[in-house]
Design a protein around this motif. Structure first.
Motif, PDB file in Angstrom:
ATOM      1  N   PRO A   8      26.898  74.227  54.721  1.00 39.40           N
ATOM      2  CA  PRO A   8      26.840  74.545  56.176  1.00 39.40           C
ATOM      3  C   PRO A   8      27.477  75.924  56.510  1.00 39.40           C
ATOM      4  N   SER A  56      27.354  82.796  64.186  1.00 42.92           N
ATOM      5  CA  SER A  56      26.146  82.750  64.986  1.00 42.92           C
ATOM      6  C   SER A  56      25.742  81.325  65.288  1.00 42.92           C
ATOM      7  N   ASP A  57      26.263  80.256  64.634  1.00 42.86           N
ATOM      8  CA  ASP A  57      25.923  78.972  64.822  1.00 42.86           C
ATOM      9  C   ASP A  57      26.834  78.535  65.821  1.00 42.86           C
ATOM     10  N   LEU A 103      19.111  78.452  57.718  1.00 42.69           N
ATOM     11  CA  LEU A 103      18.843  78.078  56.323  1.00 42.69           C
ATOM     12  C   LEU A 103      18.791  76.493  56.185  1.00 42.69           C
ATOM     13  N   PRO A 131      26.087  71.560  62.150  1.00 43.00           N
ATOM     14  CA  PRO A 131      24.771  71.871  62.173  1.00 43.00           C
ATOM     15  C   PRO A 131      23.774  70.843  62.384  1.00 43.00           C
ATOM     16  N   THR A 138      29.972  80.945  48.995  1.00 43.67           N
ATOM     17  CA  THR A 138      28.687  79.838  48.959  1.00 43.67           C
ATOM     18  C   THR A 138      27.837  80.290  50.320  1.00 43.67           C
ATOM     19  N   ARG A 139      27.986  81.182  51.035  1.00 44.69           N
ATOM     20  CA  ARG A 139      27.285  81.888  51.949  1.00 44.69           C
ATOM     21  C   ARG A 139      26.156  82.377  51.363  1.00 44.69           C
ATOM     22  N   THR A 140      25.053  82.130  51.598  1.00 45.59           N
ATOM     23  CA  THR A 140      23.777  82.703  51.192  1.00 45.59           C
ATOM     24  C   THR A 140      23.263  83.663  52.136  1.00 45.59           C
ATOM     25  N   GLN A 184      18.722  86.999  52.231  1.00 42.22           N
ATOM     26  CA  GLN A 184      17.613  87.044  53.181  1.00 42.22           C
ATOM     27  C   GLN A 184      17.511  88.488  53.329  1.00 42.22           C
ATOM     28  N   ALA A 219      26.375  78.483  55.177  1.00 39.30           N
ATOM     29  CA  ALA A 219      25.159  79.405  55.005  1.00 39.30           C
ATOM     30  C   ALA A 219      24.291  79.457  56.188  1.00 39.30           C
ATOM     31  N   GLY A 220      24.611  78.549  57.306  1.00 38.76           N
ATOM     32  CA  GLY A 220      24.265  78.587  58.726  1.00 38.76           C
ATOM     33  C   GLY A 220      23.115  77.700  59.050  1.00 38.76           C
ATOM     34  N   ILE A 221      22.986  77.636  60.107  1.00 40.29           N
ATOM     35  CA  ILE A 221      22.117  76.503  60.560  1.00 40.29           C
ATOM     36  C   ILE A 221      20.391  76.793  60.118  1.00 40.29           C
ATOM     37  N   TYR A 272      35.137  78.715  59.157  1.00 43.32           N
ATOM     38  CA  TYR A 272      34.428  78.036  58.168  1.00 43.32           C
ATOM     39  C   TYR A 272      32.831  78.275  58.585  1.00 43.32           C
ATOM     40  N   LEU A 273      32.461  77.805  59.808  1.00 39.68           N
ATOM     41  CA  LEU A 273      30.991  77.875  59.931  1.00 39.68           C
ATOM     42  C   LEU A 273      30.799  78.974  60.441  1.00 39.68           C
ATOM     43  N   PRO A 274      29.236  79.798  60.426  1.00 37.58           N
ATOM     44  CA  PRO A 274      29.085  81.090  60.925  1.00 37.58           C
ATOM     45  C   PRO A 274      29.387  81.308  62.179  1.00 37.58           C
TER      46      PRO A 274
END
Ligand SMILES: Cc1ncc(COP(=O)(O)O)c(C=O)c1O
Lengths: 348, 86, 452
Positions: free
Chosen positions: A66, C271-272, A72, A99, C24-26, C29, A68-70, C267-269
């Protein structure tokens, strides 16, 4: 009439000492009377045991965390959808619900159904908001306080007595007997799960859980209370028994009626020595012990799938009392090539 | 420099050390280098091969190579000198 | 035959554990161009590091924000918060989009005037306004937001002296359920200070109370707090109307909306998860519409939104100086971007992406800046592809506060480039030179010579 075959993706395949619900949910789906299934596992790590249970899981894909963002996650699900033509996804981790809730609409247009709480319900039941939740819905909850930085820890003893519980936003809870312990748990938990950290009054008593299903209109579709009989040092039930406690069922129905909860859930309850019930936590998903509900006559995952598919369902009204689940662990023999497949290519 | 005997590297880039039971993931250039090491190529031969194929500066590659070897030996994937001599 | 792109060899142990927060954040891109202009071209022409601002994103963001409010509330006015980014070109874009100016110092005030902003459309906030500043503001008929009683008395004296009747508002602080309360600015609502100040103004013939202002915090994640604040200001306005038969013309809700950055510890980005303009607009408009204003008396709603309007439009491009390994075996990457120009690295985990294509191998890396200072950390942990020396990176969402709070410390500040609506780059602030810096210094005669 011929039973339809549904392609259902399930997360939470980690059946380890702090198990995810995925494998139990899959067992329930495999026993569904109203449909056949092809099961697609969605995994985060290469050693989630469900990946290697080929009699339960037909194929597994790894998906991004989670964090890594929605975007992805959505990309990955589009890829999986092309190959698997999913009908339903059942997410089983608290941390991934946000997400998935946000993606509900997009996935629907791709033909994937889910049956999740609304974002509002999801946020409202957050541990961080438990006090307000209790007040709003007339449900008794332990006193709790949200803290954002260490410097506020020192004023805690004026509001709480020891021991107190230190909880993470998504997972983890530790019992602290001193300020030093509170601080050390604060650091540990905030490093892993972010801020805030929740301090909760410790209620002495016996722990119970209720799992169930709400249809989103306030109706109770299913509810099964359980008393933990064997608790691991992580606080997980390793054995439990179904019970009939009207008070618990009443609280559950009240919770569903007042919040119009949509989806599966688990209530964590504590009964103190005076018989008063406290709601400690609402998990917005099915619990790892969900197979007990199937065993006592309420196949909750099956009905959840039917609700997701837009069918009308009949509420369960009965279950067998006094049935137990006793959990055990099981060593599978796995070829390294399989581990390599999932590790290096993300598919098995 | 020599890779430990029974260390297995698959095409996908999964390296398995049967002695310790550890698994590693290696990128394609890393796999090439591991294969050179298995063939007991010298550092110079390896450097020549990589620089012939990839667009890299000698100094930059050699730094990265030393770093890579460092991680390999840190994880006990390289025969130590005593073992090689013995 | 052309050679393949080189990527350094890497080996990573496969480890297991529960979902874990870090590493773990990829993010890899790659971002190879900004509004159609290749990053490599920008850096070749304008140097590294380099701030790049997208005019397209600024305009689309302010338009989105205006739409969110105007569809819900009849009378809305944005005022550009200068301190967030007061490069002249940036302010002008906002003024072209119809925003007024919101300033908090004589310097910012003069900047707005020199850009040609009508004095009547300048909101003058902040705790420090000199007599000279106030005189200017009174003569230009600007909107003066009073922060404390001393200021109130000064304005009253000046107004009397110039026989003027300045238009004023007071800044109100309050409990909105979000802590800490920013109670050091303005007058408190709960303890009656605000009502007291209002009465002082209403009984003075030298000031006209036209508005009520608050700014409840910055990077706010709870739209509900704005709902509470708007209700409280509405209540004050209605009390004024009742007691003095005087209509408050506007309610200014300040700034503070969160941008799409990710706070450290989240925990969550961001932008989400961070609320959208629609979420904030919904909370504020509902509170105002549901209060007891008659429809024809609804006050103008002013917003001083800063970071949420400009963060996403700003990029900081930089280059890898070196890769190292720490004593514990961790990968460290040093960039030419330090916290002296990326101040916001102290509270955000800024998203960092490479500016060239990579395989999807990544490594958990600590990103350092080039300063000889231990605090110079851009990201404690980022999962990045295998960057080589001289590779380029793009740091995202840096438009707010960095180009105002940056420091000329150790190094000179870089060029700032604006990419216009047609994809054409313009330098809007030149990189500093040693001569620039020296030109401000004066060395006494006896220090001009030395022998070593
Ligand atoms: C009075 C006032 N208005 C507006 C702003 C802009 O705030 P933000 O960038 O958080 O939107 C600030 C910033 O601190 C402020 O002090």
């Amino acid at each position: 009439m011929k039973k339809p075959t549904l392609n259902i993706a399930v997360t939470g395949l980690n059946a380890i000492d702090s198990p995810g619900p995925g494998v139990s949910v899959i067992r329930a789906l495999r026993e569904a009377a109203s449909f056949n299934t092809r099961i697609i596992g969605l995994s985060y790590e290469s050693l989630e045991p469900g990946i290697y249970m080929h009699d339960l899981v037909d194929r597994t894909y790894s998906i991004p965390y989670p964090t890594a963002g929605i975007d992805l996650l959505f990309e990955r699900l589009q890829y999986i959808q092309e190959k698997e033509k999913l009908d339903v996804i059942i997410p089983n981790f608290d941390a991934e619900l946000y997400p998935f809730i946000k993606l509900e609409h997009n996935l629907k247009t791709m033909g994937i159904h889910m049956f999740l709480p609304t974002l509002h319900q999801f946020e409202e039941r957050n541990k961080v908001n438990l006090n307000d939740f209790g007040k709003k819905y007339g449900i008794k909850v332990p006193k709790s306080k949200v803290i954002y930085d260490l410097s506020t820890v020192h004023s805690l003893p004026s509001e709480f007595s020891f021991p107190m519980i230190v909880k993470g936003k998504f997972y983890d809870a530790s019992i602290a007997y001193s300020i030093e312990q509170v601080k050390s748990y604060f650091n540990k938990i905030s490093a892993k799960w972010g801020l805030p950290v929740i301090i909760q009054e410790f209620i002495h008593g016996t722990e119970f859980n209720v799992t169930g299903l709400g249809d989103g209109t306030g109706k109770t579709i299913a509810a099964v209370p359980m008393r933990k009989q064997y608790i691991t040092d992580k606080g997980k039930a390793w054995g439990g028994i179904s019970i009939s406690d009207e008070k618990m069922l009443d609280m559950t129905r009240k919770f569903l009626r007042n919040t119009k909860w949509r989806g599966g859930f688990e209530l964590e309850l504590m009964k103190n020595k005076d018989g008063e019930l406290y709601l400690l936590e609402i998990n917005p998903r099915l619990p790892a012990w969900i197979y007990l509900a199937v065993g006592v006559g309420q196949n909750i995952p099956e009905v959840l799938v039917n609700l997701a598919m837009g069918h009308t369902v009949k509420p369960f009204t009965e279950y067998a009392v006094g049935k137990m689940f006793v959990r055990y662990s099981w060593d599978m023999i796995v070829d390294r090539e399989e581990f390599e497949q999932i590790s290096m290519y993300g598919e098995l | 420099m020599k890779l430990k005997k029974n260390v297995a590297v698959s095409e996908s880039g999964l390296l398995f050390n049967p002695v310790t039971g550890e698994s590693f993931s290696v990128n394609p250039i890393g796999v090439e280098i591991l294969n050179f090491l298995r063939e007991e190529k010298t550092d110079e031969q390896i450097s020549e091969a990589i620089l012939g194929k990839y667009n890299a500066e000698k100094q930059a590659f050699e730094n990265d190579y030393q770093d890579f070897i460092g991680v390999l030996s840190h994880n006990n994937l390289i025969e130590s000198h005593e073992e090689t001599n013995a | 035959m052309s050679k393949q792109r080189y990527e350094r060899p890497v080996i990573k142990k496969l480890e297991t554990g529960m979902p874990n927060k870090f590493g773990t954040r990829t993010e890899y891109q790659p971002m190879t161009n900004i509004d159609g202009v290749p990053v490599t071209k920008l850096m070749k022409e304008y140097g590294s590091p380099l701030f790049v601002i997208s005019e397209k994103i600024i305009r689309s963001t302010i338009q989105k924000a205006k739409k969110a409010f105007r569809t819900r509330y009849p009378r809305v006015q944005f005022a550009w918060s200068y301190k967030t980014n007061y490069l002249n070109s940036i302010c002008s874009i906002f003024h072209q989009e119809g925003s007024w100016a919101e300033v908090v110092s004589g310097f910012e005030y003069d900047k707005a005037i020199s850009l040609g902003v009508d004095g009547k459309k300048i909101i003058f906030n902040g705790p420090e306004k000199s007599e000279e500043d106030l005189t200017k503001a009174i003569k230009n008929d600007s909107l003066i937001h009073i922060d404390h009683l001393d200021e109130l008395y000064t304005i009253s004296e000046l107004a009397e002296k110039f026989k003027a009747r300045p238009r004023v508002a007071i800044r109100v602080n309050m409990d909105t359920g979000v802590y800490p309360i920013w109670d050091r600015f303005g007058f408190n609502y709960e303890n009656g200070q605000a009502w007291d100040a209002i009465n002082k103004i209403m009984h003075s013939e030298w000031m006209e109370l036209v508005g009520l202002h608050c700014h409840i915090g910055t990077f706010m994640l709870a739209p509900s707090a704005y709902g509470v604040a708007a209700s409280k200001l509405a209540e004050l306005a209605l009390s004024v109307e009742q007691k003095f038969k005087h209509k408050i013309k506007y309610i200014d809700m300040g700034g503070g909306f969160a941008s799409k950055n990710t706070l450290k510890g989240a925990y969550l980005p961001g932008s989400d998860t961070n609320p959208t303009f629609d979420d904030f607009a919904e909370a504020i408009s509902s509170a105002l519409l549901n209060s007891n204003f008659k429809h024809e008396n609804l006050p103008l709603l002013i917003l001083e939104t800063g970071r949420a309007l400009i963060d996403e439009a700003g990029y900081l491009l930089g280059s890898v100086i070196s890769n190292k390994r720490s004593s514990t075996g961790r990968r460290n990457t040093i960039l030419d971007i330090g916290v002296n120009i990326l101040f916001t690295a102290f509270w955000y985990d800024h998203k960092i992406t490479p500016a060239q294509e990579f395989t999807n191998y990544s490594e958990d890396t600590c990103i350092y800046g080039p300063l000889c200072m231990n605090i110079d950390v851009i990201r404690e942990s980022a999962s990045l592809p295998l960057l080589n020396k001289n590779d380029h990176v793009v740091i995202h969402h840096v438009g707010a506060y960095n180009m105002t709070q940056w420091m000329q410390f150790i190094a000179l500040r870089p060029n700032v480039v604006l990419i216009d609506m047609d994809g054409k780059p313009h330098v809007i602030r030149l990189r500093e030179t040693v001569d620039n810096m020296n030109s401000m210094e004066k060395v006494p005669a006896h220090l001009k010579k030395f022998n070593m």
